[in-house]
Each structure stands twice: as structure tokens, then as C-alpha cells.
Design an enzyme around this catalytic site. Structure first.
Site, PDB file in Angstrom:
ATOM      1  N   ASN A 134       0.823  -1.219   0.000  1.00  0.00           N
ATOM      2  CA  ASN A 134       0.000   0.000   0.000  1.00  0.00           C
ATOM      3  C   ASN A 134       0.857   1.270   0.000  1.00  0.00           C
ATOM      4  O   ASN A 134       0.356   2.355   0.234  1.00  0.00           O
ATOM      5  CB  ASN A 134      -0.952   0.000   1.209  1.00  0.00           C
ATOM      6  CG  ASN A 134      -0.209   0.030   2.545  1.00  0.00           C
ATOM      7  OD1 ASN A 134       1.026   0.092   2.577  1.00  0.00           O
ATOM      8  ND2 ASN A 134      -0.950  -0.030   3.634  1.00  0.00           N
ATOM      9  N   GLU A 141       1.426   4.372   7.467  1.00  0.00           N
ATOM     10  CA  GLU A 141       0.369   3.939   6.562  1.00  0.00           C
ATOM     11  C   GLU A 141      -0.150   5.112   5.732  1.00  0.00           C
ATOM     12  O   GLU A 141       0.085   6.278   6.083  1.00  0.00           O
ATOM     13  CB  GLU A 141      -0.779   3.341   7.390  1.00  0.00           C
ATOM     14  CG  GLU A 141      -0.393   2.135   8.236  1.00  0.00           C
ATOM     15  CD  GLU A 141      -0.222   0.849   7.425  1.00  0.00           C
ATOM     16  OE1 GLU A 141       0.239   0.904   6.266  1.00  0.00           O
ATOM     17  OE2 GLU A 141      -0.532  -0.221   7.972  1.00  0.00           O
TER      18      GLU A 141
END
Ligand code: F6R
Length: 240
Positions: A134, A141
């Protein structure tokens, strides 16, 4: 940015290890930043071999790890403390008091402050990174502000799914971790990003050619003045 495309995992591992060996030859007191996961595993094996062949010593160096899960025991095999000991630290001559892995002892804020302070005291000369599918680096993140320093992060579903292979089931993968922030990572004098496997091809493409956005945390690396990407053929198919 410098991009090196190599044939396979063996070459990727040797190339990554060479960066560390050269760094330590050039400056034995180097501060290294290290990652866990599948990508650097072979590189650590190469480093152990080089150490055993007296081609490198870690005796004057210092190491920082990027991250650690929250909520699992550090003696547990899925922890990054265990991973580093098992895959590198127990085999080399790095002094124990110069190994820094983020860890929670008392409060979260104590832990993050302590790690930031150590990083300020010992600026990283060479940071090794892996790339999440990702686009994460460390456990920063998507959506993490580029200004982040060491913090407690909520792992997103994709990361927990990707890392479930190390656990009995996805339910056992911790939901949170402590990680070096993006600002800490960007302060490293030199960064080597190790990218392995076809499942990383989209993340790699976006990291190199996409917009610089917190949605793809690794995209910030486009702005680093000394970045080398080492990718195997499968990961690099989208950027050739
Ligand atoms: C691990 C870390 C992560 C991994 C990334 C890729 O310390 O910081 O960013 O580098 O998740 O993991 P692998 O190499 O297992 O695909």
C-alpha cells in the site's frame, strides 16, 4: 534517485548487503537504520556471511529498527525484536547497548519521545527500507502526515492482511505498532529502498511516478537527496 534493477532475490540481497558493507568500511561508526519483513531477510544472511568471512565488522556501529508491533511479547517469534535477533543481531558483533528497537515499556508517549531523542542524538547514515504493497514505509500507513516523528500507528487492513503470513491468522496480527515517522526517515543521510516481488510493482510505480502525497507515504522519497531503489525484475516490470 538512483534505480538498480537486479535479476532475482539473491542479487537483491547481495546488492543491499554491499551498501551496508561499503558504508561500514567508509565509516565504521555508522548509524544504520534497518527494516524487518521478507525483503531484507536475504540481505541479512549475506551480512552474516560477510561478517563470518571477516569482511565487515559492526563493532563500532549503531543500529535503529524502524518499528515494532504493539501487544505481542518481544520473546514471541512474530515480534520484530525476535526477528532481528534471530536473523541478524545474534550472529554479528554489534554491541547490545547500540541496538535500538522501538519498544513500549511504560507509556506510549514515553516510548515515542525516547526513540525520537535517540534518533536526534545519533543521526542515521544509511537507512534500509522495504515497501508495503500500500506504499507504506516503516509502518507509516497511507494518510500519515509527512511531518510525523515516532508515533503509535493503527495498521491498516492491507498491512495486516499482507503480514498475516507470519501469524496463525489475520486475527492474531496486532492492530497497532510503534514506528519511526516519515520525518525521522527522511533525515537519514542516505536511503536504500529494497523492493522484491511482483506484488510490489504498483506500489513501486506509484512511489516513483505518482504524485507526492501522504496517500502513498513512500512518494515522499522522491524528494530525498540520496535515494537508491534496488528492485528485482518482477517488482520493476512496471517502471522499465
Ligand atoms: C518492516 C517495515 C515495513 C516493511 C514492508 C515490506 O520493518 O518497516 O515497512 O518493510 O511492509 O515488507 P516485506 O518486505 O515483508 O514485503
Amino acid at each position: 534517485m538512483n534505480i538498480m534493477i537486479v535479476k532475482n532475490y539473491k542479487e537483491l540481497s547481495k546488492t543491499g548487503a554491499d551498501f551496508i558493507i561499503k558504508q561500514l568500511k567508509h565509516k565504521p561508526q555508522s548509524v544504520l537504520g534497518l527494516a524487518t519483513g521478507s525483503s531484507p531477510l536475504g540481505m541479512y544472511q549475506e551480512l552474516i556471511k560477510a561478517y563470518q568471512a571477516h569482511k565487515v565488522t559492526f563493532s563500532q556501529s549503531r543500529v535503529f529498527n524502524l518499528d515494532e508491533y504493539i501487544g505481542i511479547d518481544y520473546a514471541q517469534k512474530e515480534s520484530y525484536h525476535y526477528y532481528m535477533l534471530e536473523n541478524l543481531y545474534q550472529y554479528i558483533d554489534i554491541p547490545k547497548n547500540r541496538i535500538h528497537i522501538p519498544e513500549i515499556k511504560d507509556s506510549y508517549s514515553e516510548a515515542t519521545k525516547k526513540f525520537d531523542k535517540l534518533l536526534d542524538l545519533h543521526p542515521i547514515d544509511l537507512q534500509i527500507l522495504g515497501l508495503g504493497t500500500n506504499g507504506h514505509i516503516g509502518f507509516n500507513e497511507p494518510g500519515t502526515p509527512f511531518s510525523s516523528t515516532t508515533f503509535i500507528t493503527k495498521l491498516n487492513w492491507q498491512t495486516r492482511k499482507d503480514n498475516a503470513r507470519f501469524f496463525n491468522s489475520i486475527n492474531d496480527v496486532p492492530t497497532h505498532a510503534i514506528t519511526m515517522g516519515i520525518r525521522n526517515i527522511m533525515k537519514a543521510k542516505r536511503i536504500v529502498l529494497i523492493v522484491y516481488g511482483a506484488n510490489k510493482k504498483d506500489a513501486l510505480y506509484n512511489m516513483i511516478h505518482g504524485e507526492i502525497t501522504p496517500d502513498i507515504p513512500a512518494s515522499i522519497l522522491q524528494l530525498h537527496s540520496d535515494l537508491t531503489i534496488v528492485a528485482d525484475d518482477a517488482a520493476a516490470q512496471s517502471i522499465k
